[in-house]
Motif scaffolding. Structure first.
Motif, mmCIF file in Angstrom:
data_model
loop_
_atom_site.group_PDB
_atom_site.id
_atom_site.type_symbol
_atom_site.label_atom_id
_atom_site.label_comp_id
_atom_site.label_asym_id
_atom_site.label_seq_id
_atom_site.Cartn_x
_atom_site.Cartn_y
_atom_site.Cartn_z
ATOM 1 N N LEU A 14 0.818 -1.206 0.000
ATOM 2 C CA LEU A 14 0.000 0.000 0.000
ATOM 3 C C LEU A 14 0.856 1.262 0.000
ATOM 4 O O LEU A 14 0.550 2.236 -0.692
ATOM 5 C CB LEU A 14 -0.927 -0.002 1.219
ATOM 6 N N LYS A 15 1.949 1.252 0.750
ATOM 7 C CA LYS A 15 2.833 2.428 0.806
ATOM 8 C C LYS A 15 3.482 2.691 -0.549
ATOM 9 O O LYS A 15 3.542 3.835 -1.020
ATOM 10 C CB LYS A 15 3.900 2.213 1.876
ATOM 11 N N GLU A 16 3.991 1.633 -1.185
ATOM 12 C CA GLU A 16 4.664 1.818 -2.471
ATOM 13 C C GLU A 16 3.690 2.303 -3.535
ATOM 14 O O GLU A 16 4.027 3.151 -4.369
ATOM 15 C CB GLU A 16 5.309 0.493 -2.893
ATOM 16 N N ARG A 17 2.470 1.780 -3.533
ATOM 17 C CA ARG A 17 1.485 2.219 -4.517
ATOM 18 C C ARG A 17 1.080 3.670 -4.292
ATOM 19 O O ARG A 17 0.848 4.421 -5.238
ATOM 20 C CB ARG A 17 0.254 1.323 -4.456
ATOM 21 N N ALA A 18 0.987 4.077 -3.018
ATOM 22 C CA ALA A 18 0.602 5.460 -2.719
ATOM 23 C C ALA A 18 1.714 6.444 -3.034
ATOM 24 O O ALA A 18 1.453 7.641 -3.209
ATOM 25 C CB ALA A 18 0.196 5.584 -1.242
ATOM 26 N N GLY A 23 8.424 9.437 6.155
ATOM 27 C CA GLY A 23 8.225 10.648 6.954
ATOM 28 C C GLY A 23 6.831 11.222 6.806
ATOM 29 O O GLY A 23 6.188 11.610 7.785
ATOM 30 N N ALA A 24 6.331 11.272 5.545
ATOM 31 C CA ALA A 24 4.993 11.821 5.315
ATOM 32 C C ALA A 24 3.917 10.950 5.954
ATOM 33 O O ALA A 24 2.975 11.456 6.568
ATOM 34 C CB ALA A 24 4.746 11.950 3.812
ATOM 35 N N LEU A 25 4.069 9.616 5.821
ATOM 36 C CA LEU A 25 3.090 8.719 6.433
ATOM 37 C C LEU A 25 3.148 8.791 7.955
ATOM 38 O O LEU A 25 2.124 8.734 8.625
ATOM 39 C CB LEU A 25 3.340 7.282 5.966
ATOM 40 N N ALA A 26 4.350 8.877 8.505
ATOM 41 C CA ALA A 26 4.497 8.917 9.964
ATOM 42 C C ALA A 26 3.787 10.131 10.547
ATOM 43 O O ALA A 26 3.172 10.055 11.611
ATOM 44 C CB ALA A 26 5.975 8.927 10.348
ATOM 45 N N ARG A 27 3.867 11.269 9.850
ATOM 46 C CA ARG A 27 3.176 12.473 10.357
ATOM 47 C C ARG A 27 1.668 12.277 10.363
ATOM 48 O O ARG A 27 0.977 12.725 11.271
ATOM 49 C CB ARG A 27 3.561 13.682 9.497
ATOM 50 N N ARG A 28 1.134 11.599 9.354
ATOM 51 C CA ARG A 28 -0.304 11.356 9.319
ATOM 52 C C ARG A 28 -0.749 10.348 10.379
ATOM 53 O O ARG A 28 -1.881 10.382 10.841
ATOM 54 C CB ARG A 28 -0.709 10.849 7.932
ATOM 55 N N ALA A 56 -4.390 2.745 6.337
ATOM 56 C CA ALA A 56 -5.141 2.359 5.141
ATOM 57 C C ALA A 56 -5.760 3.584 4.470
ATOM 58 O O ALA A 56 -5.744 3.709 3.236
ATOM 59 C CB ALA A 56 -6.224 1.342 5.519
ATOM 60 N N ARG A 57 -6.293 4.509 5.244
ATOM 61 C CA ARG A 57 -6.900 5.714 4.679
ATOM 62 C C ARG A 57 -5.846 6.612 4.038
ATOM 63 O O ARG A 57 -6.072 7.182 2.959
ATOM 64 C CB ARG A 57 -7.648 6.486 5.770
ATOM 65 N N ALA A 61 -6.390 3.114 0.387
ATOM 66 C CA ALA A 61 -6.783 1.718 0.195
ATOM 67 C C ALA A 61 -8.262 1.622 -0.144
ATOM 68 O O ALA A 61 -9.086 2.386 0.366
ATOM 69 C CB ALA A 61 -6.482 0.918 1.460
ATOM 70 N N THR A 62 -8.581 0.675 -1.015
ATOM 71 C CA THR A 62 -9.979 0.394 -1.310
ATOM 72 C C THR A 62 -10.623 -0.317 -0.128
ATOM 73 O O THR A 62 -9.938 -0.730 0.819
ATOM 74 C CB THR A 62 -10.105 -0.476 -2.565
ATOM 75 N N GLN A 63 -11.941 -0.499 -0.187
ATOM 76 C CA GLN A 63 -12.630 -1.177 0.908
ATOM 77 C C GLN A 63 -12.119 -2.596 1.089
ATOM 78 O O GLN A 63 -11.865 -3.039 2.215
ATOM 79 C CB GLN A 63 -14.137 -1.205 0.645
ATOM 80 N N GLY A 64 -11.918 -3.310 -0.017
ATOM 81 C CA GLY A 64 -11.401 -4.680 0.078
ATOM 82 C C GLY A 64 -9.995 -4.730 0.622
ATOM 83 O O GLY A 64 -9.655 -5.605 1.421
#
Length: 437
Positions: A14-18, A23-28, A56-57, A61-64
């Motif tokens: 999920l991280k690679e696709r986003a 650092g950016a994810l950690a802040r969120r 996931a948000r 990420a999709t619902q599945g």
């Protein structure tokens, strides 16, 4: 591939696709970059469901995909708890030794009471107040999991189950605590002249007596749920793992302790809170968040019908010190969940909607459906401003073999939450290495 490795793989994908950096994810996620890196490498596992939901948000990420990630976390978390509970204890080996000379008896006097709390400057804390009404990111997982098919396997959550006529105590297999077997609801004691020894939360090992002293409460024996018998409710086809030391946003909480600030160690991280609170004989101050992970144990689905709040005892709050676990923290997520006002004559578990960055999280609602492949996470926040309360939850269920009630408590003892208004409040000052007001 182990459950933890599978969870880490899904996080990396999920991280690679986003295309987001650590650092950016950690802040969120309101965590450190190194901690997030350990999650994605399988070296650590998030202790709270809300972190997984925010991840996931943030990754779109999709619902599945969110359902797959939530299920993988539940399986990995259940495996971690089961592994921690299954560590064998080596048997001592008897080694013959010569009979020692008799030694003089040493009489140890009572430990001196901690001195009076020194009056100092009020501890300055950041004025970020975390919303106290939020109580479940797990409700989001329930809605997502109910919409998906069965997963690759069922988690093994430590915790014994029971019915309304069960044995009353439980065998906890998870590290935090587990749900006990249910028994007939106990009437609330409201006017006792002498405060009863509380059998409170995992962080509470004693009670306030008439003179303010702490009296250790004996541990209640654990027992397995009874087998079905004519005239009795069937054994609940559910397993539950209970976490009774869940902090708001993973960082904000407060405890009451009779010890002075000089005798209390620095605040722990959330994962170490049960051991820290037990050592300090601490009680949840003002509010307590309880997180319950449930899954079925049979082949069919189980319907969760309602959650009932039972107050076993009410006492005058002890005149102890309040210790804040952080200088203030918060984020954009206020989980939806069940809120409980312990001061009400008949407390109810009231569904409350949440908020995530301006978007509304729907309030949880019964009935809910769980099975071996579709777990559910319930989050309950209880609050009080006027009592030292012993309480527990009764979860009513219906399954293929009948219906009954599952007792949710603290390893066979009631949960314990105490009001803390007007008590001295201390926060930890890292630069000074001490608690200060």
């Amino acid at each position: 591939m182990s459950e933890a490795e599978n969870f880490a793989r899904l996080m990396r994908e999920l991280k690679e696709r986003a295309g987001l950096s650590y650092g950016a994810l950690a802040r969120r996620l309101h965590t450190s970059t190194s901690t997030l890196h350990r999650y994605c490498n399988g070296e650590a596992l998030p202790a709270e469901f809300a972190v997984v939901d925010r991840f996931a948000r943030a990754c779109g990420a999709t619902q599945g995909e969110a359902v797959d990630l939530h299920r993988a976390w539940l399986l990995a978390d259940a495996r971690r708890r089961a592994g921690a509970a299954a560590v064998p204890v080596p048997e001592p080996v008897a080694v013959p030794e010569p009979v020692p000379e008799p030694e003089p008896t040493v009489v140890v006097g009572p430990e001196p009471e901690p001195g009076p709390v020194a009056r100092g400057a009020w501890y300055r804390r950041r004025a970020a107040v975390v919303a106290a009404a939020g109580v479940t990111a797990g409700a989001v997982a329930v809605a997502l999991l109910a919409a998906s098919g069965p997963g690759p396997g069922a988690p093994h959550a430590g915790g014994s189950t029971g019915t309304r006529t069960g044995a009353g105590a439980s065998a906890g297999a998870s590290a935090p605590t587990s749900a006990g077997s249910g028994s007939a609801p106990a009437p609330a004691a409201t006017g006792a002249p002498e405060p009863t020894p509380p059998a409170g939360s995992a962080g509470s090992a004693g009670s306030a007596g008439s003179a303010g002293a702490t009296v250790p409460a004996p541990a209640q024996p654990s027992a397995s749920p009874p087998a079905s018998a004519p005239g009795r409710d069937p054994v609940a086809p559910l397993k539950a793992a209970v976490r009774s030391h869940v902090w708001t946003a993973g960082c904000d909480h407060a405890y009451l302790s009779e010890r002075g600030p000089g005798a209390v160690p620095p605040p722990p991280v959330e994962a170490d809170a049960p051991a820290w609170a037990t050592a300090q004989r601490a009680v949840h101050a003002g509010s307590q968040i309880v997180e319950v992970t449930l899954h079925g144990t049979g082949g069919g689905a189980v319907v969760l019908e309602d959650l009932e709040v039972r107050v076993a005892a009410r006492r005058k709050p002890p005149a102890w010190n309040v210790y804040q676990m952080s200088q203030g923290c918060g984020g954009g997520l206020t989980p939806a969940a069940f809120a409980v006002n312990l001061d009400a004559p008949r407390p109810l578990a009231r569904p409350v909607a949440g908020n995530d960055g301006g978007g509304t999280l729907p309030a949880p609602a019964f009935p809910l459906r769980v099975s071996a492949a579709e777990p559910a996470v319930l989050r309950v926040e209880a609050a009080t401003t006027g009592c030292d309360c012993d309480w527990y939850l009764d979860l009513r269920w219906t399954g293929p073999a009948g219906s009954g009630t599952l007792r949710i408590d603290d390893g066979g003892r009631p949960l314990r939450t105490s009001a803390a208004a007007g008590r001295p409040v201390y926060g930890y000052a890292p630069e000074q290495g001490r608690w200060a007001r």
